[in-house]
Design a protein around this motif. Sequence first.
Motif, short mmCIF file in Angstrom:
data_model
loop_
_atom_site.label_atom_id
_atom_site.label_comp_id
_atom_site.label_asym_id
_atom_site.label_seq_id
_atom_site.Cartn_x
_atom_site.Cartn_y
_atom_site.Cartn_z
N ALA A 1 0.84 -1.20 0.00
CA ALA A 1 0.00 0.00 0.00
C ALA A 1 0.88 1.26 0.00
N GLY A 2 1.96 1.20 0.73
CA GLY A 2 2.88 2.34 0.75
C GLY A 2 3.52 2.54 -0.61
N LEU A 3 3.87 1.46 -1.28
CA LEU A 3 4.43 1.57 -2.63
C LEU A 3 3.39 2.12 -3.60
N LYS A 4 2.13 1.72 -3.41
CA LYS A 4 1.06 2.24 -4.27
C LYS A 4 0.92 3.74 -4.07
N ASP A 5 1.05 4.20 -2.84
CA ASP A 5 0.97 5.64 -2.57
C ASP A 5 2.07 6.39 -3.32
N ILE A 6 3.25 5.79 -3.42
CA ILE A 6 4.38 6.44 -4.09
C ILE A 6 4.20 6.44 -5.61
N PHE A 7 3.78 5.29 -6.16
CA PHE A 7 3.73 5.15 -7.62
C PHE A 7 2.36 5.47 -8.21
N GLY A 8 1.35 5.57 -7.35
CA GLY A 8 0.02 5.87 -7.85
C GLY A 8 -0.65 4.69 -8.51
N LYS A 9 -0.11 3.52 -8.33
CA LYS A 9 -0.70 2.29 -8.87
C LYS A 9 -0.11 1.11 -8.12
N GLU A 10 -0.77 -0.03 -8.26
CA GLU A 10 -0.30 -1.24 -7.58
C GLU A 10 1.07 -1.65 -8.14
N VAL A 11 1.94 -2.08 -7.27
CA VAL A 11 3.19 -2.70 -7.69
C VAL A 11 2.96 -4.20 -7.72
N SER A 12 3.23 -4.82 -8.83
CA SER A 12 2.85 -6.22 -9.00
C SER A 12 3.64 -7.15 -8.08
N ARG A 13 2.96 -8.22 -7.71
CA ARG A 13 3.63 -9.23 -6.87
C ARG A 13 4.79 -9.86 -7.64
N ASP A 14 4.65 -10.00 -8.96
CA ASP A 14 5.73 -10.60 -9.76
C ASP A 14 7.00 -9.76 -9.69
N LEU A 15 6.82 -8.44 -9.77
CA LEU A 15 8.00 -7.57 -9.71
C LEU A 15 8.70 -7.72 -8.35
N LEU A 16 7.89 -7.71 -7.29
CA LEU A 16 8.47 -7.87 -5.95
C LEU A 16 9.12 -9.24 -5.80
N ALA A 17 8.52 -10.25 -6.43
CA ALA A 17 9.10 -11.59 -6.36
C ALA A 17 10.45 -11.63 -7.07
N ARG A 18 10.58 -10.88 -8.19
CA ARG A 18 11.86 -10.86 -8.90
C ARG A 18 12.95 -10.21 -8.04
N LEU A 19 12.60 -9.13 -7.35
CA LEU A 19 13.58 -8.48 -6.48
C LEU A 19 13.93 -9.39 -5.30
N ARG A 20 12.95 -10.12 -4.83
CA ARG A 20 13.21 -11.06 -3.74
C ARG A 20 14.08 -12.22 -4.25
N TYR A 21 13.81 -12.68 -5.46
CA TYR A 21 14.60 -13.78 -6.05
C TYR A 21 16.07 -13.37 -6.19
N LYS A 22 16.29 -12.10 -6.50
CA LYS A 22 17.66 -11.60 -6.62
C LYS A 22 18.28 -11.31 -5.26
N ASP A 23 17.53 -11.59 -4.22
CA ASP A 23 17.98 -11.40 -2.83
C ASP A 23 18.28 -9.95 -2.53
N LEU A 24 17.56 -9.05 -3.16
CA LEU A 24 17.76 -7.62 -2.91
C LEU A 24 16.77 -7.08 -1.89
N ILE A 25 15.64 -7.74 -1.74
CA ILE A 25 14.66 -7.36 -0.71
C ILE A 25 14.24 -8.61 0.06
N ALA A 26 13.71 -8.36 1.25
CA ALA A 26 13.20 -9.46 2.09
C ALA A 26 11.99 -8.94 2.85
N SER A 27 11.35 -9.83 3.57
CA SER A 27 10.20 -9.43 4.38
C SER A 27 10.67 -8.65 5.60
N GLY A 28 9.96 -7.57 5.89
CA GLY A 28 10.23 -6.80 7.10
C GLY A 28 9.15 -7.06 8.14
N PRO A 29 9.05 -6.19 9.12
CA PRO A 29 8.01 -6.37 10.14
C PRO A 29 6.62 -6.12 9.56
N ARG A 30 5.61 -6.59 10.26
CA ARG A 30 4.23 -6.34 9.82
C ARG A 30 3.92 -4.84 9.93
#
Length: 200
Positions: free
Chosen positions: A134-163
């Motif tokens: 939701a915070g990313l949507k506020d920044i970009f004005g649209k939903e950020v796809s789960r696939d894009l986030l999965a690619r960044l996670r696959y590259k080990d550049l992002i991980a899950s943070g706190p709730r």
Amino acid sequence: MTAATKKRKPADQGEVVFDRELADLPQELRWREWMGRIEAVLFASATPVGRDDLARVVGQGASVEILIDDIQTELAGRPYELAQVAGGWMFRTRTQFADAIKAAADLGDQSLAFTEIEMGVLCAIAYHQPIDRAGLKDIFGKEVSRDLLARLRYKDLIASGPRAPRAGAPHTFVTTATFLTTFGLHSLRDLPELELSDAL
């Protein structure tokens, strides 16, 4: 076989004792041996090595930082350097030789190449973490796809943070040590100051 290796001696129970102090060596040779040990540890590691780990291979009175400084001085003019990234140190080739390395190895565009939107989302997470979708949507004005986030996670550049403190307590995203290593940052405090809206 180095002088330090020769100085290893069996303990009472038959184990090999690692001689950190090297008290029997003249000061100059002792310092050289400690420099060599640090270089060897860093050379053998594919990820940054922290100060505490490096301190285990040198004498208690030795300064890891000064040893690192001496190694860096000796590497001046070499095509690789000893860089402080992600809370530790690691060897890396100097950026000016990136094209030569790609040409020789025919690496082409490897998996760490980013699309513009991937780079934008990664930048947003780096500067606003922990942040949820939701915070990313506020920044970009649209939903950020789960696939894009999965690619960044696959590259080990992002991980899950706190709730996130929102209804439903959604997952947040944070950057990883690989992110710091990839972009040559020692910590998030090294992120350049910029107007995020301009960067995106």
